[in-house]
Design a protein around this motif. Structure first.
Motif: not given
Length: 272
Positions: A106-125
């Motif tokens: 796939g193509k990487v998202v066009d903008h940081p959707n969501p930002p890295m801090d949100i992604l890290r929190a989701v993966f941690a949870a």
């Protein structure tokens, strides 16, 4: 994937026309899914061209973008690879499928959707190991390049390419993580509408699937200001920027001019 929205209805015929006439995809390889009744004229068009249609149930009322997950349950027997696209796409020519080697691309998202801090929190949870990073650059309102990082597999949902033998298992994981996220939607903060994309990223990485990164030519966003360069697009993501004749209205650039001309000529020929 068709839902009952004006922007979607206006995009269906251009999507189908360009898939058949410009990408030259055999009708028997095209599967059109719908969560609402097909309009009679569109149903007749699909019958006349030999295109498969599938009525499916919506995925979840809180996440209409996740309806595309339901396509993973379709029988695509005989296919080596399944290409899931949004309907607001137009094919400017045959995509070079031979370039794809990974199980999922796939193509990487066009903008940081969501930002890295949100992604890290989701993966941690979620308890999913943090994957490799991908980088991306976009142009801001002042035409300045802005770079960001995101997780491998955090792809723009307009186009996913998946090996057929992986599809069912990936679809099951994708659905499970989408429901998990919907139940914890606050984890995504202002990026809740991207729950389906983040769930896909979770599923791919939980399963340890190799991901391939596509360039802009595979999923070219006509509504964004992209950095110059790159090859001419063969799939345009137009986000229903259309006139009353369903032609694409994005202003052409040197990179997109030929593709837009081919697509609009095909749309005009279909309406003639």
């Amino acid at each position: 994937m068709i839902d009952d929205q004006p922007a979607i209805w206006s995009s269906v015929v251009p999507w189908l026309t360009t898939a058949l006439d410009l990408a030259r995809i055999p009708p028997s390889c095209i599967h059109l899914h719908h969560v609402c009744p097909l309009r009679p004229d569109l149903a007749a068009l699909c019958r006349s061209r030999g295109v498969h249609t599938h009525a499916i149930a919506p995925f979840h009322v809180r996440c209409p973008h996740a309806n595309k997950i339901q396509q993973c349950g379709t029988d695509f027997s005989g296919a080596r690879r399944v290409v899931l696209t949004d309907v607001d796409m137009a094919f400017a020519g045959p995509p070079p499928l031979e370039e794809i080697q990974a199980a999922v691309a796939g193509k990487v998202v066009d903008h940081p959707n969501p930002p890295m801090d949100i992604l890290r929190a989701v993966f941690a949870a979620a308890g999913v190991a943090v994957p490799a990073l991908c980088s991306k650059t976009y142009q801001d309102a002042q035409d300045q390049p802005v770079s960001f990082a995101t997780f491998a597999g955090n792809f723009n949902g307009g186009l996913y390419m998946i090996e057929r033998e992986r599809l069912v298992r990936l679809g099951e994981a994708w659905a499970r993580w989408a429901l998990w996220l919907i139940a914890r939607i606050d984890l995504l903060s202002h990026w809740a509408k991207h729950a389906d994309q983040v769930a896909f990223c979770l599923a791919v990485n939980e399963l340890g699937l190799a991901t391939g990164v596509l360039d802009e030519a595979w999923n070219f966003p006509l509504h964004l200001n992209l950095p110059p360069g790159g090859r001419a697009p063969f799939i345009l993501h137009h986000h229903a920027q259309q006139d009353d004749q369903q032609r694409l209205t994005a202003a052409p650039t040197p990179q997109t001019q030929d593709a837009l001309s081919r697509v609009n000529r095909a749309i005009e020929a279909r309406r003639a």
